[in-house]
Scaffold this active site. Structure first.
Site, PDB file in Angstrom:
ATOM      1  N   ASP A 105       0.819  -1.219   0.000  1.00 57.72           N
ATOM      2  CA  ASP A 105       0.000   0.000   0.000  1.00 57.72           C
ATOM      3  C   ASP A 105       0.858   1.278   0.000  1.00 57.72           C
ATOM      4  O   ASP A 105       0.384   2.336  -0.408  1.00 57.72           O
ATOM      5  CB  ASP A 105      -0.942   0.021   1.214  1.00 57.72           C
ATOM      6  CG  ASP A 105      -1.858  -1.188   1.257  1.00 57.72           C
ATOM      7  OD1 ASP A 105      -1.997  -1.869   0.224  1.00 57.72           O
ATOM      8  OD2 ASP A 105      -2.420  -1.469   2.331  1.00 57.72           O
ATOM      9  N   GLU A 112      -8.423   0.618  -5.183  1.00 57.96           N
ATOM     10  CA  GLU A 112      -9.568  -0.071  -4.559  1.00 57.96           C
ATOM     11  C   GLU A 112     -10.265   0.795  -3.517  1.00 57.96           C
ATOM     12  O   GLU A 112     -11.453   0.609  -3.257  1.00 57.96           O
ATOM     13  CB  GLU A 112      -9.136  -1.407  -3.930  1.00 57.96           C
ATOM     14  CG  GLU A 112      -8.241  -1.259  -2.736  1.00 57.96           C
ATOM     15  CD  GLU A 112      -8.017  -2.576  -1.993  1.00 57.96           C
ATOM     16  OE1 GLU A 112      -8.872  -3.458  -2.058  1.00 57.96           O
ATOM     17  OE2 GLU A 112      -6.965  -2.694  -1.341  1.00 57.96           O
ATOM     18  N   LYS A 147      -8.481   8.517 -30.040  1.00 57.40           N
ATOM     19  CA  LYS A 147      -7.771   7.396 -29.415  1.00 57.40           C
ATOM     20  C   LYS A 147      -8.496   6.095 -29.731  1.00 57.40           C
ATOM     21  O   LYS A 147      -9.726   6.070 -29.837  1.00 57.40           O
ATOM     22  CB  LYS A 147      -7.675   7.599 -27.906  1.00 57.40           C
ATOM     23  CG  LYS A 147      -6.809   8.786 -27.528  1.00 57.40           C
ATOM     24  CD  LYS A 147      -6.319   8.679 -26.103  1.00 57.40           C
ATOM     25  CE  LYS A 147      -5.422   9.858 -25.772  1.00 57.40           C
ATOM     26  NZ  LYS A 147      -4.695   9.690 -24.515  1.00 57.40           N
ATOM     27  N   GLY A 155       0.375   5.222 -18.861  1.00 60.12           N
ATOM     28  CA  GLY A 155      -0.287   6.179 -19.749  1.00 60.12           C
ATOM     29  C   GLY A 155      -1.802   6.137 -19.645  1.00 60.12           C
ATOM     30  O   GLY A 155      -2.509   6.239 -20.656  1.00 60.12           O
TER      31      GLY A 155
HETATM   32  O1  F6P Z   1      -2.544  -4.074   3.087  1.00 61.30           O
HETATM   33  C1  F6P Z   1      -2.226  -4.872   1.987  1.00 61.30           C
HETATM   34  C2  F6P Z   1      -3.473  -5.293   1.257  1.00 61.30           C
HETATM   35  O2  F6P Z   1      -3.112  -6.127   0.177  1.00 61.30           O
HETATM   36  C3  F6P Z   1      -4.375  -4.139   0.773  1.00 61.30           C
HETATM   37  O3  F6P Z   1      -3.912  -3.552  -0.415  1.00 61.30           O
HETATM   38  C4  F6P Z   1      -5.703  -4.827   0.639  1.00 61.30           C
HETATM   39  O4  F6P Z   1      -6.766  -3.906   0.779  1.00 61.30           O
HETATM   40  C5  F6P Z   1      -5.679  -5.799   1.790  1.00 61.30           C
HETATM   41  O5  F6P Z   1      -4.311  -6.031   2.125  1.00 61.30           O
HETATM   42  C6  F6P Z   1      -6.329  -7.129   1.519  1.00 61.30           C
HETATM   43  O6  F6P Z   1      -6.356  -7.830   2.705  1.00 61.30           O
HETATM   44  P1  F6P Z   1      -6.572  -9.406   2.788  1.00 61.30           P
HETATM   45  O7  F6P Z   1      -5.368 -10.066   2.196  1.00 61.30           O
HETATM   46  O8  F6P Z   1      -6.711  -9.665   4.236  1.00 61.30           O
HETATM   47  O9  F6P Z   1      -7.786  -9.698   1.964  1.00 61.30           O
END
Ligand code: F6P
Length: 323
Positions: A127, A222, A213, A185
């Protein structure tokens, strides 16, 4: 410092193994014994740890995931959980701990530090939202995995004159989406740090179509409120006026699997070794990070509860590049 334990905690990240190797070998070189804790803080509570020698961490620098195992451990947030962990550490004569993990994990190390145990944190999360470091171990590999997906989607998008929305991980931080979006891009990037309405995304897609394009890419973090569902709903209502057909790809956990890139192996090696130095110098309760390519330390007490957002100012650069 005679006995150092090392654990990996939270979501795994590519480069964690390189950090375990670095901690182990730097500590052995300093004459300390090393113990590897299984499954993060849960292993401290369950007292599952084994000695690590130099050969035990051979052949792992290039491996993704974590050979120690990882877990999220809510019990550790309770005083009774931490007491059990401290009892187990004391019974084994362990006088220092290195915690490799992201924000939640470093909040755990800050709690241990507050209770007087010698702990040093190493930031590792795809993250890239840990305060006290410019970059966390694993983040740049995740950017590269996302980028590879974007590049692949672009070729098929061009062939079919389609738009693709790619959702990538990052929890509440848009770092992966932002960096991969710029490198790939993307026409539009949606981040939690700078919200964009589905209507604005559609407008930019339409603009890309009108400028001739043959494809358009939308990269969505997310954690963005304008997520793939909102976008698809809006798109379904206004598909006639956008020009492109829109398809969605959610990358999910693919983003954090696989081998670490060189930058993450090097970062992990530097930070793992710096963590041992910091412990040996009795500068406990610190997070070792990297800033402007220098190793920096920040008190864990300052890290806990804070996050490092993605630099949303770069969105303007991405917008200009998408003309
Ligand atoms: O913190 C790392 C991460 O991969 C985040 O990007 C994601 O929201 C979360 O962990 C997913 O968690 P889990 O593996 O518990 O589903």
């Amino acid at each position: 410092m005679k006995r150092i334990a090392v654990l990996t905690s939270g979501g795994d990240a590519p480069g964690m193994n390189a950090a375990v190797r670095a901690v182990t070998r730097a500590a052995l070189a300093r004459g300390a014994e090393v113990f590897g804790v299984r499954n993060g803080y849960a292993g401290l509570l369950a007292d599952t740890m084994e000695p690590l020698r130099a050969r035990d961490v051979g052949g792992i620098v290039q491996r993704g995931g974590t050979v120690l195992g990882s877990a999220r451990c809510p019990e550790f947030a309770e005083p009774s959980g931490r007491s059990a962990a401290l009892r187990n550490l004391a019974a084994r004569g362990i006088d220092g701990l290195v915690v490799i993990g992201g924000n939640g994990s470093q909040t755990g190390s800050a709690m241990l530090a507050r209770e007087g145990f010698a702990v040093v944190g190493v930031p590792s999360t795809i993250d890239n939202d840990v305060y006290g470091t410019d970059v966390s171990i694993g983040a740049d590999t995740a950017v590269n995995i996302t980028l590879e997906a974007i590049d692949r989607l672009r070729t098929t998008a061009s062939s079919h004159s389609r738009a693709f929305a790619v959702e990538t991980m990052g929890r509440d931080c848009g770092y992966i989406a932002l960096m991969a979006g710029i490198a790939g891009g993307a026409e539009v990037i949606a981040l939690p740090e700078s919200e964009i309405a589905p209507a604005e995304v559609a407008k930019r897609l339409r603009g890309a179509y009108q400028r001739g394009k043959t494809h358009a890419l939308v990269v969505i973090a997310e954690g963005a409120r304008c997520g793939v569902k909102e976008l698809m709903r809006h798109y379904a209502e206004s598909r006639d006026s956008i020009g492109f057909e829109l398809r969605v790809t959610r990358l999910g956990h693919v983003v954090r699997g696989g081998a670490p890139i060189a930058a993450d192996r090097i970062l992990a090696t530097r930070l793992g070794s710096a963590a041992v130095e910091t412990l040996v110098q009795e500068r406990h309760g610190m997070l070792v990070g990297a800033s402007r390519n220098e190793i920096v330390t920040t008190p864990l007490a300052e890290i806990a509860g804070r996050t490092r957002p993605a630099d949303a100012a770069l969105l303007e650069l991405a917008r200009v590049m998408a003309i």
